[in-house]
Design a protein around this motif. Structure first.
Motif, PDB file in Angstrom:
ATOM      1  N   ALA A 689     -17.606  -9.251  -4.140  1.00 12.37           N
ATOM      2  CA  ALA A 689     -17.919 -10.160  -3.136  1.00 12.37           C
ATOM      3  C   ALA A 689     -17.130  -9.629  -1.744  1.00 12.37           C
ATOM      4  N   PRO A 690     -17.743  -9.727  -0.668  1.00 15.13           N
ATOM      5  CA  PRO A 690     -16.952  -9.509   0.433  1.00 15.13           C
ATOM      6  C   PRO A 690     -15.838 -10.238   0.536  1.00 15.13           C
ATOM      7  N   GLY A 691     -14.856  -9.629   1.118  1.00 19.27           N
ATOM      8  CA  GLY A 691     -13.326 -10.231   1.236  1.00 19.27           C
ATOM      9  C   GLY A 691     -12.548  -9.575   0.138  1.00 19.27           C
ATOM     10  N   THR A 692     -12.974  -9.065  -0.874  1.00 18.86           N
ATOM     11  CA  THR A 692     -12.239  -8.303  -1.824  1.00 18.86           C
ATOM     12  C   THR A 692     -11.416  -7.258  -1.273  1.00 18.86           C
ATOM     13  N   ASN A 693     -10.042  -7.100  -1.665  1.00 17.76           N
ATOM     14  CA  ASN A 693      -9.098  -6.265  -1.043  1.00 17.76           C
ATOM     15  C   ASN A 693      -8.692  -5.477  -2.320  1.00 17.76           C
ATOM     16  N   ILE A 694      -8.850  -4.027  -1.910  1.00 23.04           N
ATOM     17  CA  ILE A 694      -8.615  -2.817  -3.092  1.00 23.04           C
ATOM     18  C   ILE A 694      -7.000  -2.268  -2.503  1.00 23.04           C
ATOM     19  N   GLN A 695      -6.169  -2.086  -3.090  1.00 20.11           N
ATOM     20  CA  GLN A 695      -4.726  -1.581  -2.763  1.00 20.11           C
ATOM     21  C   GLN A 695      -4.468  -0.492  -3.905  1.00 20.11           C
ATOM     22  N   THR A 772      -4.058  -2.546  -7.266  1.00 23.68           N
ATOM     23  CA  THR A 772      -4.553  -4.134  -7.135  1.00 23.68           C
ATOM     24  C   THR A 772      -5.696  -4.336  -6.657  1.00 23.68           C
ATOM     25  N   VAL A 773      -6.431  -5.344  -7.115  1.00 25.26           N
ATOM     26  CA  VAL A 773      -7.716  -5.761  -6.659  1.00 25.26           C
ATOM     27  C   VAL A 773      -7.759  -7.275  -6.815  1.00 25.26           C
ATOM     28  N   THR A 774      -7.827  -7.842  -5.426  1.00 21.66           N
ATOM     29  CA  THR A 774      -8.116  -9.569  -5.373  1.00 21.66           C
ATOM     30  C   THR A 774      -9.089  -9.795  -4.535  1.00 21.66           C
ATOM     31  N   GLY A 775      -9.644 -10.900  -4.933  1.00 23.36           N
ATOM     32  CA  GLY A 775     -10.740 -11.279  -4.136  1.00 23.36           C
ATOM     33  C   GLY A 775     -11.427 -12.696  -4.721  1.00 23.36           C
ATOM     34  N   PRO A 776     -12.429 -13.147  -3.997  1.00 26.45           N
ATOM     35  CA  PRO A 776     -13.201 -14.439  -4.381  1.00 26.45           C
ATOM     36  C   PRO A 776     -13.564 -14.390  -5.973  1.00 26.45           C
ATOM     37  N   GLY A 777     -13.995 -13.210  -6.626  1.00 24.58           N
ATOM     38  CA  GLY A 777     -14.338 -13.214  -7.945  1.00 24.58           C
ATOM     39  C   GLY A 777     -13.328 -13.129  -9.064  1.00 24.58           C
ATOM     40  N   GLY A 778     -12.145 -13.077  -8.310  1.00 26.64           N
ATOM     41  CA  GLY A 778     -10.946 -12.777  -9.408  1.00 26.64           C
ATOM     42  C   GLY A 778      -9.808 -11.706  -9.167  1.00 26.64           C
ATOM     43  N   SER A 779      -9.279 -11.241 -10.024  1.00 20.55           N
ATOM     44  CA  SER A 779      -8.404 -10.157  -9.674  1.00 20.55           C
ATOM     45  C   SER A 779      -8.263  -9.120 -10.936  1.00 20.55           C
ATOM     46  N   ALA A 780      -7.473  -7.924 -10.503  1.00 20.70           N
ATOM     47  CA  ALA A 780      -7.398  -7.049 -11.652  1.00 20.70           C
ATOM     48  C   ALA A 780      -6.405  -5.996 -11.286  1.00 20.70           C
ATOM     49  N   SER A 781      -5.379  -5.457 -11.919  1.00 18.21           N
ATOM     50  CA  SER A 781      -4.281  -4.775 -11.502  1.00 18.21           C
ATOM     51  C   SER A 781      -3.730  -3.946 -12.779  1.00 18.21           C
ATOM     52  N   CYS A 782      -3.275  -2.876 -12.122  1.00 19.20           N
ATOM     53  CA  CYS A 782      -2.675  -1.871 -13.262  1.00 19.20           C
ATOM     54  C   CYS A 782      -1.601  -0.918 -12.834  1.00 19.20           C
ATOM     55  N   SER A 783      -0.682  -0.648 -13.359  1.00 20.20           N
ATOM     56  CA  SER A 783       0.597   0.093 -13.012  1.00 20.20           C
ATOM     57  C   SER A 783       0.578   1.303 -13.891  1.00 20.20           C
ATOM     58  N   ILE A 784       0.457   2.693 -13.352  1.00 17.21           N
ATOM     59  CA  ILE A 784      -0.033   3.858 -13.937  1.00 17.21           C
ATOM     60  C   ILE A 784       1.452   4.426 -13.729  1.00 17.21           C
ATOM     61  N   SER A 794      -3.715  -5.565 -16.234  1.00 20.49           N
ATOM     62  CA  SER A 794      -3.888  -6.841 -16.353  1.00 20.49           C
ATOM     63  C   SER A 794      -4.329  -7.425 -17.527  1.00 20.49           C
ATOM     64  N   THR A 795      -5.354  -7.058 -18.238  1.00 19.72           N
ATOM     65  CA  THR A 795      -5.943  -7.556 -19.294  1.00 19.72           C
ATOM     66  C   THR A 795      -6.227  -6.459 -20.566  1.00 19.72           C
TER      67      THR A 795
END
Length: 816
Positions: A689-695, A772-784, A794-795
């Motif tokens: 969804a729009p507004g999702t931020n990817i870093q 890191t990905v956060t937004g209206p649909g939820g979030s996900a993250s990973c440290s490589i 994250s999961t």
């Protein structure tokens, strides 16, 4: 043409009646001649009786016709009434030749008479009968100048018109001097009053409201014609003079403002504001401050190109929560004598009471009374005595006194005045709308009503409909109208039929508006020639609505092409429609449109507004759409009672699912200089969804992440809306394959690199990568980590070996 035909028809009918009468008289003579053949005739030839035909006109002292005057012949007593042109005709039985007296009288017109000699069998044209009116009026004069925004005089046919405030509502009109733009107009009034004046040219109309007094001249009433910006500025304060911040200040639109939206701004921390208002001509404007349940307003005259400062507004009463406005003044006759009169202030939204506040004047004509108000406002104040009344509008402020509110009430008309008004009495004074049926019509060939019938009545200064004696040729025109555009056939255009018509014995004339094929609002104006110029009616609006829906002009759209409805139930996404008819007009208001959806819930129907628009809410929930693509279907009915539909697709997205790949290394291991590809989608493979931020950030010393576009710095991307376009070639944009994916939407590349601004002694060291990905649909993250065994997500992280290794990270739904 209609007037000439009416006059011809009237005289033709009158002549035919006389021919028929003469024919029967001749037939009787022939029959009598046969019966008396061979017998001696006896009797006096001069004693034969017959019908004398009389016709004439009744006029007032100005030469204008008197309508509905009663005409009487004596001896004999035969009577009739004049028509709209003052004409009458009578048939009188007489013996051969006879002297007759013909008299006429009408309301407010004493009787007048003439003596004639009539001859049986002949038509006698009676000399005009002149009647003098018993009504009076008091003149007042307004002078000034009309200019364009450039300061030059207006076009040759510009004029100034009094539209309201004169005796009997009579309209006065004078031309503007084309050399210097000056004008002088002298209407008649009943006492001191507020006159509404308009300056009109071919393109523009400016308006002013001014206070005038009997037998006095109001100078320098200026008008400006042309477009420009008027700026009003000032302060908004409470009753204790404390500035009010964030208060909405607005100027409502009127016929002289540009655009259809109210002009608005807000006050700053010092309570100050400046508001620009687009004008097509000078006009009276209402500047209003609005806050919660309070508002204050002030009326100002705005000119194009002018900046007006000091338009201050008091909102509420500060610590006193209100205030008292004191009104004081004097009521006198037109001769200056004190009057015992009733003075009354009318309630409005800013008065504490919803009842009028009243008082009476003292022996000296003076009065004083208080009105409780919540904010500064424009009060309407009336002074009345017997049948005399004057009304004024004044701006008042809490806890302030207005001392100069004087009224002048003229004596009632008695018929023994100075004669100044007698010339105009009984003649046309003003035009008003008698009836309109209907006021809303539809464009042609749509099955609705296509014609509106308007009847106007012309009245004299006493408010009576003018009679046939005063009949005028009424002309009809559009004040404003929908544009003709590319209309090529005259019958497709908006029409007024007839263009002119004479008033009848009730002072009325009727015109029909034929709709054509263009929707919009037209203003119909009726006008007649009066004793002091052209008299015009108020513009009458006729709304022309569009026809039935046409599929080529039926549109459905969604506010968000993509919303996180798989992750969150109850999210709303607005679905709007625009419905037009076969001519591209908005359909008739309250046209029904029905909806259904393949995903979630949608409000079932709507009724369109005057622009053919409407909106409902699509609400996320069950059922979840197949492949995450919800189809919204809108339905309505065309002129043939057949259903027409339009559809729109919505991406109903879910939680983030991330996939990291690398063609030259292990995606679970952070390595300096290694290239990575990041895919970001939901569980259906759709964009988030729009507004999702990817870093993506590089951890360590003297290192950074370079994006796929070779830009420097860490990757930081916020997704925008996801439009659907026809990518599979089936002619629509409703399918899973039509969702735009790929670089910049679902696919991103990055590479950890040395910081180009590294110091000479610095050693670039990469210790890890954070996604890191956060937004209206939820979030996900990973440290490589630099060590594959230390990578955490994250999961869960899944490494699968295909042609290249893949790191899959499953996201989490947002917290409820």
């Amino acid at each position: 043409m209609a007037h000439r035909f009416s006059s011809f028809a009237r005289r033709f009918a009158s002549g035919m009646r006389r021919i028929v009468s003469l024919f029967f008289a001749a037939a009787l003579l022939l029959l009598g001649a046969g019966a008396l053949a061979g017998c001696d005739a006896s009797g006096d030839e001069g004693s034969e009786s017959g019908t004398a035909f009389l016709e004439g006109t009744v006029l007032d002292t100005s030469g204008d016709p008197v309508i509905d005057a009663t005409v009487r012949v004596s001896p004999g007593g035969q009577t009739t009434e004049t028509d709209s042109t003052g004409f009458y005709s009578l048939d009188v039985q007489i013996d051969s030749t006879r002297e007759l007296t013909v008299s006429a009288e009408a309301e407010n017109f004493p009787a007048g008479e003439v003596t004639i000699t009539a001859v049986a069998g002949e038509t006698t044209v009676v000399p005009d009968i002149e009647l003098a009116s018993t009504l009076n009026g008091v003149p007042t004069t307004v002078t000034g100048k009309v200019t364009t925004v450039e300061g030059t005089p207006p076009s040759d046919n510009a004029r100034v018109v009094v539209t309201d405030g004169s005796v009997g509502g009579q309209t006065y009109s004078v031309p503007v001097d084309s050399a210097d733009g000056t004008y002088s107009i002298t209407p008649r009034i009943a006492g001191s009053t507020e006159l509404t004046l308009e300056a009109r040219s071919d393109e523009f109309t400016a308006q002013r409201v001014v206070t005038v007094f009997p037998e006095e001249t109001r100078d320098d009433v200026a008008f400006v014609l042309g477009t420009g910006t008027f700026t009003a500025s000032g302060r908004v304060v409470d009753g204790d003079d404390n500035p009010l911040e964030g208060v909405r200040v607005e100027v409502p639109t009127n016929a002289q403002t540009t655009g259809s939206q109210t002009f608005t701004t807000q006050t700053d921390a010092e309570g100050r504001y400046a508001l620009d208002v687009g004008l097509s001509a000078s006009t009276e404007l209402t500047v209003r401050a609005v806050s919660d349940d309070l508002n204050a307003e002030q009326t100002v005259t705005g000119f194009p190109g002018e900046e007006r400062t000091g338009v201050d507004l008091v909102l509420g009463g500060g610590s006193n929560s209100g205030g008292t406005a004191t009104l004081a003044g004097r009521v006198t006759s037109s001769e200056g004598d004190a009057l015992d009169a009733r003075v009354e202030a009318q309630p409005n939204a800013q008065t504490v009471s919803d009842q009028p506040v009243t008082t009476r004047t003292g022996d000296d004509g003076n009065y004083r009374f208080d009105v409780e108000i919540t904010a500064s406002t424009d009060l309407t104040v009336n002074a009345t005595r017997d049948e005399r009344e004057e009304e004024k509008t004044v701006t008042v402020f809490p806890d302030e006194t207005r001392e100069d509110l004087d009224f002048t009430l003229a004596a009632p008309d008695s018929g023994d005045g100075d004669g100044g008004g007698e010339e105009e009495s009984g003649r046309p004074a003003y035009i008003e709308l008698q009836s309109v049926d209907p006021q809303t019509i539809q464009v042609q060939e749509t099955g609705g009503t296509e014609v509106s019938r308007l009847t106007f009545v012309v009245r004299d200064s006493a408010g009576r409909a003018i009679s046939l004696d005063e009949s005028r040729q009424m002309r009809f025109r559009f004040g404003s109208r929908p544009p003709s555009g590319d209309i090529s056939e005259p019958e497709d255009d908006l029409q007024l039929l007839p263009e002119q018509a004479p008033t009848d014995d009730n002072g009325e004339a009727t015109v029909h508006v034929n709709s054509g094929i263009v929707a919009g609002t037209a203003q119909v104006i009726a006008e007649v020639d009066g004793p002091n110029g052209v008299i015009e009616s108020e513009p009458v609006p006729i709304t022309i609505y569009g026809g039935f829906p046409h599929r080529e002009h039926f549109t459905v759209a969604v506010e968000q092409f993509n919303y996180a409805g798989l992750s969150v139930a109850g999210l709303e996404n607005e679905v709007s429609v625009l419905v037009g008819d076969q001519y591209s007009n908005p359909v008739k208001p309250e046209t029904a449109v029905y909806f259904e959806t393949s995903g979630g819930v949608i409000e079932g129907d709507l009724l369109t507004d005057e622009q053919g628009r409407g909106a409902v809410q699509l609400i996320s929930g069950n059922p979840q759409p197949e492949n995450g693509i919800a189809i919204v279907t809108a339905r309505t009915v065309n002129v043939d009672n057949e259903q027409i539909t339009r559809q729109a697709a919505v991406v109903v997205s879910g939680v983030p699912n991330l996939t990291v790949t690398s063609s030259d290394g292990d995606p679970k291991q952070a390595q300096l200089g290694q290239s990575y590809t990041l895919e970001v989608v939901d569980q259906n493979g759709n964009p988030l969804a729009p507004g999702t931020n990817i870093q993506v950030r590089a951890e360590g010393n003297e290192v950074e992440v370079s994006g796929g576009d070779a830009s420097e710095g860490d990757v930081d991307i916020t997704l925008e809306n996801t439009p659907l376009v026809d990518q599979n070639g089936d002619g629509d944009a409703l399918d899973y394959e039509d969702v735009q994916r790929g670089v910049g939407r679902t696919e991103f590349s990055f590479k950890p690199v040395e910081d180009p601004n590294i110091e000479e002694e610095g050693v670039p060291t990469l210790t890890g990568l954070t996604i890191t990905v956060t937004g209206p649909g939820g979030s996900a993250s990973c440290s490589i980590d630099t060590s594959p065994d230390q990578t955490t997500c994250s999961t869960g992280a899944v490494t699968s070996a295909t042609n290249s290794q893949r790191l899959v990270i499953e996201g989490q739904e947002p917290q409820r």
